[in-house]
Write an enzyme that holds these catalytic residues in place. Structure first.
Site, PDB file in Angstrom:
ATOM      1  N   SER A   1       0.760  -1.188  -0.052  1.00  0.00           N
ATOM      2  CA  SER A   1       0.057  -0.061  -0.083  1.00  0.00           C
ATOM      3  C   SER A   1       0.921   1.459   0.077  1.00  0.00           C
ATOM      4  O   SER A   1       2.177   1.032   0.253  1.00  0.00           O
ATOM      5  CB  SER A   1      -0.824   0.009   1.361  1.00  0.00           C
ATOM      6  OG  SER A   1      -1.484   1.293   1.506  1.00  0.00           O
TER       7      SER A   1
ATOM      8  N   SER B   1       9.397  10.259   9.306  1.00  0.00           N
ATOM      9  CA  SER B   1       8.184  11.299   9.376  1.00  0.00           C
ATOM     10  C   SER B   1       8.861  12.414   9.689  1.00  0.00           C
ATOM     11  O   SER B   1       9.868  12.637  10.477  1.00  0.00           O
ATOM     12  CB  SER B   1       7.184  10.692  10.118  1.00  0.00           C
ATOM     13  OG  SER B   1       6.216  11.531  10.274  1.00  0.00           O
TER      14      SER B   1
ATOM     15  N   TYR C   1       3.287   7.610  17.841  1.00  0.00           N
ATOM     16  CA  TYR C   1       3.891   7.507  16.479  1.00  0.00           C
ATOM     17  C   TYR C   1       5.230   8.346  16.667  1.00  0.00           C
ATOM     18  O   TYR C   1       6.280   7.896  16.134  1.00  0.00           O
ATOM     19  CB  TYR C   1       2.923   8.288  15.688  1.00  0.00           C
ATOM     20  CG  TYR C   1       3.137   8.327  14.325  1.00  0.00           C
ATOM     21  CD1 TYR C   1       3.479   7.189  13.549  1.00  0.00           C
ATOM     22  CD2 TYR C   1       3.426   9.473  13.586  1.00  0.00           C
ATOM     23  CE1 TYR C   1       3.706   7.401  12.108  1.00  0.00           C
ATOM     24  CE2 TYR C   1       3.889   9.515  12.086  1.00  0.00           C
ATOM     25  CZ  TYR C   1       3.990   8.349  11.568  1.00  0.00           C
ATOM     26  OH  TYR C   1       4.261   8.525  10.125  1.00  0.00           O
TER      27      TYR C   1
ATOM     28  N   LYS D   1       9.166   7.127  15.793  1.00  0.00           N
ATOM     29  CA  LYS D   1       9.786   7.604  14.740  1.00  0.00           C
ATOM     30  C   LYS D   1      11.143   8.593  15.108  1.00  0.00           C
ATOM     31  O   LYS D   1      12.261   8.248  14.556  1.00  0.00           O
ATOM     32  CB  LYS D   1       9.115   8.638  13.859  1.00  0.00           C
ATOM     33  CG  LYS D   1       7.931   8.027  13.040  1.00  0.00           C
ATOM     34  CD  LYS D   1       8.215   6.834  12.198  1.00  0.00           C
ATOM     35  CE  LYS D   1       6.871   6.260  11.125  1.00  0.00           C
ATOM     36  NZ  LYS D   1       7.304   5.422  10.265  1.00  0.00           N
TER      37      LYS D   1
ATOM     38  N   THR E   1      -1.997   8.682   1.066  1.00  0.00           N
ATOM     39  CA  THR E   1      -2.010   7.052   1.438  1.00  0.00           C
ATOM     40  C   THR E   1      -3.152   6.977   2.277  1.00  0.00           C
ATOM     41  O   THR E   1      -3.582   7.739   3.180  1.00  0.00           O
ATOM     42  CB  THR E   1      -0.754   6.660   2.016  1.00  0.00           C
ATOM     43  OG1 THR E   1      -0.559   7.013   3.275  1.00  0.00           O
ATOM     44  CG2 THR E   1       0.485   7.199   1.173  1.00  0.00           C
TER      45      THR E   1
HETATM   46  N1  LIG Z   1       1.154   9.059   4.436  1.00  0.00           N
HETATM   47  C1  LIG Z   1       1.963   9.885   5.100  1.00  0.00           C
HETATM   48  O1  LIG Z   1       1.536  11.077   4.954  1.00  0.00           O
HETATM   49  C2  LIG Z   1       3.260   9.657   5.686  1.00  0.00           C
HETATM   50  C3  LIG Z   1       3.727  10.723   6.457  1.00  0.00           C
HETATM   51  C4  LIG Z   1       5.217  10.340   6.798  1.00  0.00           C
HETATM   52  C5  LIG Z   1       5.358   9.249   7.063  1.00  0.00           C
HETATM   53  N2  LIG Z   1       4.834   8.201   6.512  1.00  0.00           N
HETATM   54  C6  LIG Z   1       5.258   6.719   6.697  1.00  0.00           C
HETATM   55  O2  LIG Z   1       5.387   6.078   5.757  1.00  0.00           O
HETATM   56  C7  LIG Z   1       5.170   4.696   5.802  1.00  0.00           C
HETATM   57  C8  LIG Z   1       4.434   4.075   4.817  1.00  0.00           C
HETATM   58  O3  LIG Z   1       2.979   4.595   5.147  1.00  0.00           O
HETATM   59  P1  LIG Z   1       1.979   5.036   4.046  1.00  0.00           P
HETATM   60  O4  LIG Z   1       1.647   6.205   4.202  1.00  0.00           O
HETATM   61  O5  LIG Z   1       2.268   4.384   2.767  1.00  0.00           O
HETATM   62  O6  LIG Z   1       0.579   4.368   4.664  1.00  0.00           O
HETATM   63  P2  LIG Z   1       0.077   2.690   4.173  1.00  0.00           P
HETATM   64  O7  LIG Z   1      -0.641   2.937   2.618  1.00  0.00           O
HETATM   65  O8  LIG Z   1      -1.012   2.341   5.507  1.00  0.00           O
HETATM   66  O9  LIG Z   1       1.073   1.678   4.178  1.00  0.00           O
HETATM   67  C9  LIG Z   1       1.743   1.061   5.435  1.00  0.00           C
HETATM   68  C10 LIG Z   1       2.276  -0.038   5.107  1.00  0.00           C
HETATM   69  O10 LIG Z   1       2.764  -0.709   6.314  1.00  0.00           O
HETATM   70  C11 LIG Z   1       2.567  -2.130   6.217  1.00  0.00           C
HETATM   71  N3  LIG Z   1       2.271  -2.534   7.622  1.00  0.00           N
HETATM   72  C12 LIG Z   1       1.476  -2.025   8.524  1.00  0.00           C
HETATM   73  N4  LIG Z   1       1.505  -2.952   9.703  1.00  0.00           N
HETATM   74  C13 LIG Z   1       2.558  -3.879   9.293  1.00  0.00           C
HETATM   75  C14 LIG Z   1       2.968  -4.751  10.075  1.00  0.00           C
HETATM   76  N5  LIG Z   1       2.434  -5.460  11.442  1.00  0.00           N
HETATM   77  N6  LIG Z   1       3.792  -5.947   9.619  1.00  0.00           N
HETATM   78  C15 LIG Z   1       4.164  -5.667   8.181  1.00  0.00           C
HETATM   79  N7  LIG Z   1       3.521  -4.612   7.514  1.00  0.00           N
HETATM   80  C16 LIG Z   1       2.869  -3.639   8.139  1.00  0.00           C
HETATM   81  C17 LIG Z   1       1.238  -2.101   5.575  1.00  0.00           C
HETATM   82  O11 LIG Z   1       0.844  -3.274   4.954  1.00  0.00           O
HETATM   83  P3  LIG Z   1      -0.048  -4.603   5.589  1.00  0.00           P
HETATM   84  O12 LIG Z   1      -1.326  -3.741   6.070  1.00  0.00           O
HETATM   85  O13 LIG Z   1      -0.417  -5.324   4.288  1.00  0.00           O
HETATM   86  O14 LIG Z   1       0.727  -5.157   6.659  1.00  0.00           O
HETATM   87  C18 LIG Z   1       1.334  -1.140   4.321  1.00  0.00           C
HETATM   88  O15 LIG Z   1       1.822  -1.891   3.556  1.00  0.00           O
HETATM   89  C19 LIG Z   1       5.137   4.462   7.437  1.00  0.00           C
HETATM   90  O16 LIG Z   1       6.049   4.218   8.012  1.00  0.00           O
HETATM   91  C20 LIG Z   1       4.229   5.887   7.738  1.00  0.00           C
HETATM   92  O17 LIG Z   1       4.664   6.274   9.047  1.00  0.00           O
HETATM   93  C21 LIG Z   1       3.784   8.194   5.891  1.00  0.00           C
END
Ligand SMILES: NC(=O)c1ccc[n+]([C@@H]2O[C@H](COP(=O)([O-])OP(=O)(O)OC[C@H]3O[C@@H](n4cnc5c(N)ncnc54)[C@H](OP(=O)(O)O)[C@@H]3O)[C@@H](O)[C@H]2O)c1
Length: 264
Positions: A16, A141, A154, A158, A189
């Site tokens: 995702s 993040s 969170y 981080k 996302t």
């Molecule tokens: N979107 C933003 O604005 C943003 C900003 C700053 C940082 N981030 C960081 O970016 C990273 C990716 O997030 P995203 O925004 O792409 O959100 P996302 O679409 O919800 O993706 C999160 C990913 O983490 C995996 N995940 C969650 N729990 C897990 C577990 N227990 N074991 C293995 N995999 C796990 C999920 O896969 P499954 O559920 O299939 O396991 C998914 O592939 C995260 O670390 C997030 O903190 C995002």
């Protein structure tokens, strides 16, 4: 397996969002890829999309919060890829909790997934990285640099990644390996849909600011342009990422702004 010119990349969080977009961006470069997360159907969907660009894409499901499986899964990744040029950490969850109200189970769950899971995989993959003089890329993040309301656990998880990986970098750079910590701003996302609330149940809704954030494929393209120079830190996002500089140079001003801002 002999070393080829196309990079070998293990993307965690590939089912995702950012991880999926990064996997597709690497596939477009002809990379050999292993895709990991928990949801197999979604990983297979990413695999299909990558297969438009590269034949070498495997799915290896794993749960970051189940460290007892990490050595076994890493062994299978090694069978597919041999050496590892890039270990890309995008697996993670967020929180929408009150610091004084969230249960200790929620606090621990956040650290198990976002911190212990990530460092456990990194330790397991170290021999593969050493063989390739590889590059560890970790999505942290803006919350890895400062705290905001309702994201205490969170932000803590981080911040912990920054401390651990800054130390690791100093130890492994002499062996030719690299570490890049990536601080995204708001990226579009479904991250907040799965956000943990005080009792551990999922928030179940998209954050408004994230919905309006940078598209994940745009983020991935910007990031992949920066990675060849092996930067220690990369910050990508909209105006919200200015808070990182404010935290350093004008912390009282940032505090006043954050107190008034609506956190979604
Ligand atoms: N979107 C933003 O604005 C943003 C900003 C700053 C940082 N981030 C960081 O970016 C990273 C990716 O997030 P995203 O925004 O792409 O959100 P996302 O679409 O919800 O993706 C999160 C990913 O983490 C995996 N995940 C969650 N729990 C897990 C577990 N227990 N074991 C293995 N995999 C796990 C999920 O896969 P499954 O559920 O299939 O396991 C998914 O592939 C995260 O670390 C997030 O903190 C995002």
């Amino acid at each position: 397996m002999t070393k080829t010119t196309s990079p070998t990349v293990w993307v965690l969080g590939a089912s995702s969002g950012i991880g999926k977009a990064v996997a597709i961006a690497y596939a477009k470069k002809g990379a050999s890829l292993v895709l990991s997360a928990r949801r197999v159907n979604d990983l297979e969907q990413t695999q299909q999309e990558c297969k438009a660009f590269t034949d070498h894409v495997w799915v290896e499901p794993l749960d970051l919060a189940e460290p007892s499986s990490h050595q076994t899964v890493t062994k299978r990744v090694e069978e597919h890829l041999g050496h590892l040029d890039v270990l890309f950490h995008s697996g993670g969850i967020t929180s929408r909790t009150e610091a004084s109200e969230a249960t200790m189970d929620v606090e621990r769950r956040m650290m198990e997934v976002n911190y212990f899971g990530v460092i456990s995989i990194t330790k397991a993959a170290m021999p593969m990285l050493e063989a390739a003089k590889g590059h560890v890329v970790v999505i942290t993040s803006v919350a890895g640099k400062l705290g905001t309301q309702f994201r205490s656990s969170y932000a803590a998880s981080k911040h912990a990644l920054h401390g651990w990986f800054d130390s690791l970098r100093l130890e492994i750079e002499p062996k030719g390996m690299h570490v890049t910590l990536v601080c995204p701003g708001y990226i579009a996302t479904p991250l907040t849909v799965h956000a943990l609330t005080n009792d551990g149940s999922a928030l179940g809704e998209m954050s408004d600011k994230q919905t309006k954030g940078m598209p994940a494929d745009v983020f991935a393209a910007k990031l992949l342009k920066k990675l060849p120079s092996k930067p220690h830190e990369v910050i990508i996002g909209g105006t919200e990422v200015m808070s990182i500089r404010l935290k350093r140079w004008a912390p009282a001003l940032l505090h006043a702004i954050l107190k008034r801002s609506k956190v979604t």
